[in-house]
Enzyme design. Structure first.
Site, PDB file in Angstrom:
ATOM      1  N   HIS A   1      34.586  49.051  33.978  1.00 13.52           N
ATOM      2  CA  HIS A   1      33.286  49.600  33.589  1.00 13.52           C
ATOM      3  C   HIS A   1      32.435  49.915  34.813  1.00 13.52           C
ATOM      4  CE1 HIS A   1      30.827  45.869  34.116  1.00 13.52           C
ATOM      5  NE2 HIS A   1      31.904  45.235  33.705  1.00 13.52           N
TER       6      HIS A   1
ATOM      7  N   ASP B   1      31.504  42.808  39.594  1.00 12.06           N
ATOM      8  CA  ASP B   1      31.380  43.076  38.159  1.00 12.06           C
ATOM      9  C   ASP B   1      30.638  44.401  37.946  1.00 12.06           C
ATOM     10  OD1 ASP B   1      31.318  42.807  35.409  1.00 12.06           O
ATOM     11  OD2 ASP B   1      29.586  41.463  35.413  1.00 12.06           O
TER      12      ASP B   1
ATOM     13  N   GLU C   1      29.575  48.622  29.521  1.00 16.94           N
ATOM     14  CA  GLU C   1      30.122  47.345  29.052  1.00 16.94           C
ATOM     15  C   GLU C   1      29.032  46.297  28.949  1.00 16.94           C
ATOM     16  OE1 GLU C   1      31.781  43.253  29.437  1.00 16.94           O
ATOM     17  OE2 GLU C   1      30.456  44.305  30.828  1.00 16.94           O
ATOM     18  N   GLU C   2      28.118  46.296  29.910  1.00 24.62           N
ATOM     19  CA  GLU C   2      27.096  45.255  29.954  1.00 24.62           C
ATOM     20  C   GLU C   2      26.129  45.327  28.781  1.00 24.62           C
ATOM     21  OE1 GLU C   2      27.489  42.931  31.824  1.00 24.62           O
ATOM     22  OE2 GLU C   2      28.440  43.543  33.693  1.00 24.62           O
TER      23      GLU C   2
ATOM     24  N   GLU D   1      38.119  42.761  35.008  1.00 25.62           N
ATOM     25  CA  GLU D   1      36.763  42.224  34.950  1.00 25.62           C
ATOM     26  C   GLU D   1      36.523  41.281  36.121  1.00 25.62           C
ATOM     27  OE1 GLU D   1      33.893  42.141  33.955  1.00 25.62           O
ATOM     28  OE2 GLU D   1      33.731  43.343  32.143  1.00 25.62           O
TER      29      GLU D   1
ATOM     30  N   HIS E   1      26.216  38.017  37.694  1.00 29.11           N
ATOM     31  CA  HIS E   1      24.996  38.615  37.145  1.00 29.11           C
ATOM     32  C   HIS E   1      23.753  38.197  37.931  1.00 29.11           C
ATOM     33  CE1 HIS E   1      26.651  39.700  32.869  1.00 29.11           C
ATOM     34  NE2 HIS E   1      27.279  40.321  33.858  1.00 29.11           N
TER      35      HIS E   1
END
Length: 822
Positions: A161, A173, A207-208, A234, A307
Site C-alpha cells: 500500500h 509501513d 490501506e490505512e 506489510e 505509526h
C-alpha cells in the site's frame, strides 16, 4: 537463577552440574539469538559480477527515502498521496520503457493501468462494526507476463500500500514494500526467462483507512478473476527479518520454502488469529472477498516506532530490506515457474516453522496429527509405565507448580499495575520484563516445589506427561510441544534404559531433553516478547499490560525451561529452597524498585503515544482540546492536568469513551482503546466553509422513511457520521439487525468533498454526529501549508514547548457538528 547453598553438602557436590546447566542454557540462547538477529550484508549494485540482476537494498532505499522523507506523510485525501502515486507511476513507466527498449522485449510483456473506483464495505473489529465508504481511489496495477492469454489467466498477486497514516511518514509501513515491488519488477524484466504464470503488482491507494483500496481491487478490478493467490507485504517494525505470520495453502507454503532466509511459524498464525495483536492487513480483503489463499508477511521487530513520526528510512536496520527483498524474489520466482501449481490453492492446515532463520520445515495436517499422536502417546506410555500412587501425587504437585508460576507472577503484575501504579516500567526494552518476572517465576517454583516431597524421577515423569498431553491440542502450533516433548521423551527413554539406575535421573538427561526447548522453543519465546512488549504501548488504558507481559514471560519460561521442576528437585534441601525463595523475592523487589524509579518509562525511540485534537464544534460554537493515550502506564493524568493548566483556567474533564461519544470517531473503532480528557478552550470557532448533512427525496409510508443523505465536507478528510436508527435497508453494506448505533467512515481522493447514501428506516428522529479532519490541519505533515491554522499553531506549540521528547503525538484539527433528521 539456580542457587548453590554453601551449608549443604548436597548442594556443594552438585555445583558443577548447576553451573554446567546454566552454561548450556546461556550458550544455546546465545546461538539462537545470533541467528535470530542475523541479517546478511545489504547489496548496493543492482547486478552481480556476472551481470545478472540482483536485489539492491540501496536501490530500494532510494524509493523509501523519496516516499517517506521527500514526499512525506502520504495521507489519503491529501496532495502528498497524489504525489506519491505520481512518483510510483513514473517509476513503473520508466521500467516499462526499459523493457520495451531492452533485449527482453520479446520475452516479457508489461502492462500498466490506473484503476479507479468507488465502493463500500463493512469492517468488523473487536466486536465493533464500521461502514467504510470510499470514492475515486486509484490503484496502480502492473501485470507482467509472457504475453500469452494462458499466462495472463493464471496470475500471482503481490500487494503493497502506498498510503501512510496519521501521524506517520510510513517508511517501513509501507514504502519499503512499495520499493520491494519496484525492485522485483526491475529484476524480472531483466531476466531472459519467460514467465509461465503472470504477476500482478498492486500498488494500492488506501490501506490505512481500513483496507479500502484492496477491497476495491478484489471486487472491481478487471484482473480479479485471473488472480490465483496473493502475497501481501506489510510492516509494523523497523528491524530484523520479516516474519511469515499467515499462510493459508500448502502450495503457497511450498513457495515460501524456497526463500533463502526463512522466518515464519504457524504459531504466529495462531496468535494473530486470536485478535490479540489488535491489527489487520489487506490480506483479509483478498481472503474475504476473493476467496484467495496466500502469504502475509511483515517486518515486526522494534514496533515501538509503528505509526509514529519516526517511521523513517534511517531507522530501518541495514539488511532488513535486503532480507525481505530476496525472500520475495524467491517466492515469486517459484510461483511463476512451471513447477508451481496455481490451480491447487485450496486452504490447508499445513504446519510450518523455521529454525535459526536457516531451516524451514513443512508438513501436512495429517502428518502433524500422526507425529503429535506418536510422540505424545509414547510420552504418556513411558511416564505411566509402572506408575504407582506416588506418581499421582507427583502429577498433582506438578499441576500445582505450573499453576503457581502462572498465578504468582500475575498477582505481582496486578500489584505493580493497579496497586503501586508503576505498571509498564519495563516498556523501553523487550527483555526488561524478564528482570521482574523471571525471578518471580523462580520464587513461585521454589515455593510450590517445597510444598511436596517427590523424587526427581517422579517430577521428570510428571513434567513429560503434561507436555505429552499438550501435543494433542487441536491447533497447528501444537508442533512446538511435539518437538519439545520428543527430546524429553527420548531423554527419558535413554535415562531409564541406559544412563541411570532405576528411579534416578542422569545429568545428561537434562541436556538431551532440553535440545528442542532451547532451540525452537527459545525462538518462539523471544518472538512472543518482541511482539507483545512494544504492543502494550497501544492496547488500551485498561491496566492489563503487566499481566499480559507476565503471562508471556511465563509461557516463554515453560517453553525454554520445561525441565526446571525436576532439576530443582535434584538439589532438594531445605536450605537451598529457602535461600532460593528469599533470593528470588529480593531480585523481584529490587528489579521492580529500580525500574519503577526511572524518571520516565519511555524515551524518544520507545515513545509514549499521545493523541491530540483541537475540535471546533459548529453546532455548539465550542472549541476544545482533546488529549488521549492508548496505554495504561502512569503519568498520563498528570500530563493532561499540567497541559490544561498551561492552556486555560478551565478544569480538565475525563471523557467516557463509548460508541456514543463521537469525539474520536476519526479513529473509530480504535477509539475504544483510548483514555481521553477534554480541555475547554477560550477560542472562537473559525471554520470558513461549514460541513453539512442534507436530506432529500424523503418519502414516508407505513411508518417507514426512505431518504437520501448527502454529507458535504469541504476541506475536510476522513469524515465520520454516527447515529442511532432502526435501519431496514440502505445503499451501504448490511450490518446485524441488532445494531442501532451506526458509524459511516468515508475517505476519498484529493479534491472530493461530498458523498451520499440512501436509507430506509423506522420513522423516528435521527441525530447525526459529524466529525472530520481539517485537510491542512494535521501536524507535522501540514506544518508549513497550514501554518495559519489555529490547530497547527497549537500543535506546534505543544510539541515544541510542552510535551516531553519521549512522546510521539498525533495532533490534528477536527471540525464537528450535530444534525437532526426529523
Amino acid at each position: 537463577m539456580v542457587l548453590v547453598c554453601a551449608s549443604s553438602s548436597k548442594c556443594k557436590r552438585n555445583t558443577f552440574l548447576q553451573l554446567a546447566m546454566v552454561l548450556f542454557a546461556v550458550v544455546m540462547a546465545r546461538i539462537a539469538l545470533y541467528f535470530h538477529n542475523h541479517l546478511d550484508e545489504p547489496l548496493v549494485d543492482p547486478y552481480d559480477a556476472n551481470g545478472n540482476p540482483q536485489f539492491s537494498e540501496a536501490n530500494a532505499l532510494k524509493h523509501v527515502i523519496h516516499l517517506s522523507d521527500d514526499i512525506g506523510y502520504r495521507i489519503l485525501g491529501t496532495i502528498e498521496q497524489e504525489r506519491a502515486r505520481e512518483y510510483i507511476m513514473n517509476e513503473v513507466l520508466a521500467l516499462q520503457k526499459q523493457l520495451q527498449d531492452g533485449p527482453n522485449a520479446d520475452i516479457h510483456q508489461m502492462e500498466v493501468s490506473l484503476e479507479s473506483g468507488d465502493g463500500a464495505h463493512r469492517f468488523d473489529f473487536m466486536n465493533k462494526y464500521v461502514i467504510k465508504k470510499y470514492q475515486n481511489l486509484k490503484n496502480i496495477v502492473v501485470r507482467l507476463s509472457n504475453g500469452t492469454e494462458a499466462c495472463k489467466e493464471e496470475a500471482v498477486l503481490i500487494n503493497a500500500h502506498v498510503d501512510s497514516t496519521l501521524p506517520s511518514p510510513g517508511a517501513t509501513d509501507d514504502a519499503l514494500a512499495v520499493a520491494i515491488l519496484l525492485e522485483a519488477i526491475r529484476i524480472f524484466i531483466s531476466r531472459p526467462v519467460p514467465l509461465t504464470h503472470s504477476i500482478v503488482f498492486l500498488f494500492n491507494d488506501a490501506e490505512e483507512s481500513l483496507q479500502d483500496a484492496s477491497h476495491m481491487f478484489i471486487t472491481q478490478s478487471p484482473l480479479r478473476d485471473t488472480i490465483k493467490c496473493v502475497v501481501n507485504l506489510e510492516a509494523c517494525g523497523t528491524t530484523g527479518s520479516e516474519i511469515l505470520f499467515q499462510a493459508t495453502s500448502n502450495e503457497m507454503i511450498k513457495a515460501y520454502s524456497h526463500v533463502p532466509h526463512p522466518f515464519g511459524t504457524v504459531l504466529a498464525d495462531d496468535v494473530f488469529r486470536t485478535g490479540l495483536i489488535l491489527s489487520d492487513t489487506d490480506f483479509r480483503q483478498f481472503v474475504q472477498y476473493g476467496n484467495l489463499t496466500g502469504l502475509d508477511m511483515a517486518v515486526v521487530k522494534n514496533s515501538y516506532l509503528y505509526h509514529t513520526k519516526k517511521d523513517l528510512a534511517p531507522y530501518i536496520s541495514p539488511g532488513t530490506p535486503q532480507n525481505f527483498g530476496e525472500n520475495i524474489l524467491a517466492i515469486l520466482t517459484y510461483l511463476v515457474s512451471p513447477e508451481a501449481d496455481l490451480n491447487n490453492m485450496k486452504s490447508s492446515g499445513t504446519v510450518y516453522f523455521s529454525v535459526f532463520n536457516s531451516l524451514f520445515f513443512m508438513y501436512s495436517k495429517l502428518t502433524s496429527k500422526i507425529l503429535n499422536t506418536l510422540v505424545g502417546g509414547l510420552g504418556i506410555l513411558l511416564t505411566l509405565r509402572g506408575s504407582e500412587g506416588s506418581f499421582t501425587v507427583a502429577l498433582i504437585a506438578q499441576v500445582i507448580s505450573i499453576a503457581g508460576i502462572f498465578v504468582i507472577p500475575n498477582i505481582w503484575a496486578y500489584i505493580l499495575g493497579n496497586v503501586l501504579d508503576c505498571g509498564m516500567s519495563w516498556f523501553r526494552n523487550e527483555y526488561w520484563p524478564l528482570f521482574i518476572y523471571l525471578p518471580a517465576i523462580f520464587a513461585s517454583l521454589f515455593f510450590t516445589e517445597s510444598l511436596f516431597k517427590r523424587s526427581e524421577h517422579l517430577a521428570l515423569r510428571a513434567t513429560i506427561f503434561i507436555f505429552s498431553l499438550l501435543t494433542f491440542i487441536p491447533l497447528p502450533s501444537a508442533y512446538l510441544f511435539t518437538i519439545i516433548d520428543f527430546f524429553m521423551v527420548f531423554a527419558l527413554f535413554l535415562n531409564d534404559k541406559i544412563l541411570a539406575k532405576p528411579g534416578t535421573v542422569h545429568p545428561l538427561t537434562y541436556f538431551i531433553g532440553s535440545i528442542g526447548a532451547m532451540t525452537v522453543g527459545f525462538e518462539s519465546a523471544i518472538n512472543l516478547l518482541e511482539i507483545f512488549v512494544p504492543l502494550t504501548g497501544r492496547i488500551g488504558t485498561d491496566k492489563v499490560a503487566d499481566n499480559v507481559v507476565a503471562t508471556v514471560c511465563v509461557c516463554g519460561f515453560n517453553i525454554y525451561f520445561p525441565l526446571m521442576s525436576p532439576w530443582i528437585q535434584r538439589f532438594r534441601s531445605r536450605c537451598c529452597f529457602r535461600l532460593g525463595l528469599l533470593f528470588s523475592i529480593f531480585v523481584v523487589g529490587f528489579s521492580s524498585f529500580i525500574l519503577a524509579k526511572q524518571d520516565t518509562y519511555y524515551d524518544s525511540l520507545h515513545p509514549r503515544r499521545i493523541f491530540v485534537q483541537r475540535m471546533e464544534n459548529i453546532t455548539s460554537n465550542e472549541v476544545s482540546l482533546h488529549i488521549a493515550s492508548a496505554d495504561s502506564a502512569p503519568g498520563f493524568d498528570k500530563l493532561s492536568s499540567d497541559l490544561s493548566s498551561l492552556l486555560t483556567d478551565e478544569p480538565v474533564v475525563k471523557t467516557e469513551m463509548d460508541d456514543w461519544n463521537s469525539d474520536w470517531d476519526t479513529v473509530y473503532p480504535f477509539s475504544q482503546f483510548l483514555g481521553s480528557y477534554r480541555i475547554p478552550l477560550n477560542d472562537t470557532v473559525d471554520v470558513t466553509t461549514l460541513p453539512s448533512i442534507k436530506f432529500s427525496n424523503k418519502v414516508v409510508k407505513d411508518n417507514v422513511v426512505n431518504v437520501t443523505v448527502t454529507v458535504e465536507h469541504p476541506g475536510l478528510i476522513w469524515t465520520v457520521v454516527s447515529f442511532d436508527a432502526d435501519v431496514l435497508s440502505w445503499s451501504l453494506p448490511e450490518v446485524p439487525s441488532t445494531v442501532r448505533r451506526h458509524h459511516v467512515r468515508e475517505v476519498s481522493a484529493y479534491g472530493l468533498d461530498s458523498y451520499s447514501f440512501n436509507m430506509s428506516y423506522l420513522e423516528a428522529p435521527i441525530y447525526f454526529d459529524f466529525v472530520g479532519v481539517d485537510g491542512v490541519g494535521h501536524y507535522p505533515s501540514k506544518a508549513s501549508e497550514g501554518r495559519d491554522r489555529a490547530s497547527i499553531q497549537l500543535c506546534e506549540k505543544l510539541t515544541n514547548d510542552y510535551l516531553p521528547d519521549w512522546t510521539d503525538t498525533l495532533c490534528i484539527g477536527v471540525v464537528s457538528g450535530n444534525f437532526k433528521l426529523e
